[in-house]
Design a protein around this motif. Structure first.
Motif, mmCIF file in Angstrom:
data_model
loop_
_atom_site.group_PDB
_atom_site.id
_atom_site.type_symbol
_atom_site.label_atom_id
_atom_site.label_comp_id
_atom_site.label_asym_id
_atom_site.label_seq_id
_atom_site.Cartn_x
_atom_site.Cartn_y
_atom_site.Cartn_z
ATOM 1 N N ILE A 204 0.855 -1.183 0.000
ATOM 2 C CA ILE A 204 0.000 0.000 0.000
ATOM 3 C C ILE A 204 0.887 1.227 0.000
ATOM 4 O O ILE A 204 1.869 1.286 0.748
ATOM 5 C CB ILE A 204 -0.918 -0.001 1.245
ATOM 6 C CG1 ILE A 204 -1.800 -1.261 1.220
ATOM 7 C CG2 ILE A 204 -1.748 1.271 1.311
ATOM 8 C CD1 ILE A 204 -2.407 -1.598 2.546
ATOM 9 N N GLY A 205 0.548 2.196 -0.834
ATOM 10 C CA GLY A 205 1.333 3.416 -0.877
ATOM 11 C C GLY A 205 0.460 4.624 -1.107
ATOM 12 O O GLY A 205 -0.546 4.553 -1.798
ATOM 13 N N ASP A 206 0.876 5.734 -0.511
ATOM 14 C CA ASP A 206 0.190 7.002 -0.755
ATOM 15 C C ASP A 206 0.987 7.776 -1.809
ATOM 16 O O ASP A 206 1.794 7.193 -2.535
ATOM 17 C CB ASP A 206 0.021 7.791 0.551
ATOM 18 C CG ASP A 206 1.341 8.138 1.220
ATOM 19 O OD1 ASP A 206 2.417 7.978 0.597
ATOM 20 O OD2 ASP A 206 1.300 8.577 2.386
ATOM 21 N N ALA A 207 0.805 9.071 -1.883
ATOM 22 C CA ALA A 207 1.488 9.880 -2.899
ATOM 23 C C ALA A 207 3.001 9.865 -2.739
ATOM 24 O O ALA A 207 3.728 10.134 -3.689
ATOM 25 C CB ALA A 207 0.972 11.314 -2.860
ATOM 26 N N THR A 208 3.497 9.526 -1.545
ATOM 27 C CA THR A 208 4.943 9.463 -1.324
ATOM 28 C C THR A 208 5.484 8.069 -1.600
ATOM 29 O O THR A 208 6.683 7.849 -1.543
ATOM 30 C CB THR A 208 5.303 9.854 0.129
ATOM 31 O OG1 THR A 208 4.791 8.860 1.011
ATOM 32 C CG2 THR A 208 4.771 11.222 0.492
ATOM 33 N N THR B 52 4.842 5.372 0.222
ATOM 34 C CA THR B 52 4.830 4.559 1.425
ATOM 35 C C THR B 52 3.477 4.716 2.110
ATOM 36 O O THR B 52 2.601 5.393 1.587
ATOM 37 C CB THR B 52 5.993 4.929 2.366
ATOM 38 O OG1 THR B 52 6.082 3.941 3.398
ATOM 39 C CG2 THR B 52 5.849 6.311 2.944
ATOM 40 N N ALA B 53 3.306 4.076 3.237
ATOM 41 C CA ALA B 53 2.021 4.159 3.937
ATOM 42 C C ALA B 53 2.257 4.256 5.437
ATOM 43 O O ALA B 53 3.060 3.512 5.993
ATOM 44 C CB ALA B 53 1.168 2.939 3.616
ATOM 45 N N SER B 54 1.536 5.153 6.072
ATOM 46 C CA SER B 54 1.594 5.288 7.530
ATOM 47 C C SER B 54 0.835 4.135 8.165
ATOM 48 O O SER B 54 0.051 3.440 7.513
ATOM 49 C CB SER B 54 0.965 6.617 7.950
ATOM 50 O OG SER B 54 -0.431 6.597 7.667
ATOM 51 N N LEU C 62 -2.852 4.646 7.609
ATOM 52 C CA LEU C 62 -3.336 4.264 6.279
ATOM 53 C C LEU C 62 -3.444 2.749 6.163
ATOM 54 O O LEU C 62 -4.435 2.227 5.648
ATOM 55 C CB LEU C 62 -2.430 4.822 5.184
ATOM 56 C CG LEU C 62 -2.799 4.449 3.749
ATOM 57 C CD1 LEU C 62 -4.217 4.898 3.404
ATOM 58 C CD2 LEU C 62 -1.798 5.036 2.761
ATOM 59 N N SER D 293 -6.490 1.692 7.996
ATOM 60 C CA SER D 293 -7.697 2.082 7.270
ATOM 61 C C SER D 293 -8.002 1.104 6.136
ATOM 62 O O SER D 293 -9.151 0.709 5.930
ATOM 63 C CB SER D 293 -7.530 3.508 6.741
ATOM 64 O OG SER D 293 -8.621 3.886 5.953
ATOM 65 N N VAL D 294 -6.970 0.733 5.392
ATOM 66 C CA VAL D 294 -7.161 -0.219 4.291
ATOM 67 C C VAL D 294 -7.593 -1.579 4.849
ATOM 68 O O VAL D 294 -8.503 -2.211 4.322
ATOM 69 C CB VAL D 294 -5.873 -0.340 3.446
ATOM 70 C CG1 VAL D 294 -5.969 -1.491 2.454
ATOM 71 C CG2 VAL D 294 -5.582 0.965 2.728
ATOM 72 N N PRO E 228 3.560 -1.572 3.796
ATOM 73 C CA PRO E 228 3.773 -0.293 3.105
ATOM 74 C C PRO E 228 4.687 -0.463 1.899
ATOM 75 O O PRO E 228 5.617 -1.271 1.916
ATOM 76 C CB PRO E 228 4.433 0.575 4.183
ATOM 77 C CG PRO E 228 5.140 -0.397 5.065
ATOM 78 C CD PRO E 228 4.282 -1.639 5.066
#
Length: 132
Positions: free
Chosen positions: A2-6, A8-10, A13, A16-17, A35
């Motif tokens: 899972i990754g966000d715009a950067t 990686t994932a907090s 996040l 939440s997923v 992540p």
């Protein structure tokens, strides 16, 4: 992964997923939520402008709209997808070249000097993106 715009994932996040997916996954299926790792892609291109193109006036003084298209291309590659120079150039020429707006007569990558390979947990994120 899972990754966000950067890329990686907090922990929030990931949680939440997991909360969204667990209730709808098939019984007995195990999902390991991990992540991704963001890999900055520095992309510089040399361009030729078409004086008859509809955006010539803008692009001849500010290539920001073209650079934004390049950043969007990188950001939409997805986890584990390689940055392939020829494919990237073809995608941008489809938008800005003769088959698209006809603003560019040429579009050639100078940086990176080769394709960028991602592993299964890596995702390309825009680094320094520019026209030269």
């Amino acid at each position: 992964y899972i990754g966000d715009a950067t890329g990686t994932a907090s922990g929030a996040l990931l949680a939440s997923v997991k909360t969204a997916v667990d209730p709808i996954k098939a019984y007995g299926v195990f999902i390991n939520y991990l992540p991704g790792v963001g890999v900055p892609i520095n992309w510089t291109v040399a361009i030729g402008l078409n004086p008859s193109g509809p955006n010539y006036g803008t692009l001849s003084t500010n290539t920001g709209i073209l650079v934004n298209s390049m950043k969007n291309y990188i950001a939409n590659l997805g986890i584990g997808v390689n940055f392939v120079r020829a494919t990237a150039e073809a995608a941008l020429l489809a938008i800005w070249g003769a088959a698209g707006s006809n603003d560019l007569t040429s579009f050639s990558t100078t940086i990176p000097t080769g394709d960028v390979t991602m592993t299964a947990n890596q995702v390309a994120v825009p680094g320094t993106v520019a026209t030269a």
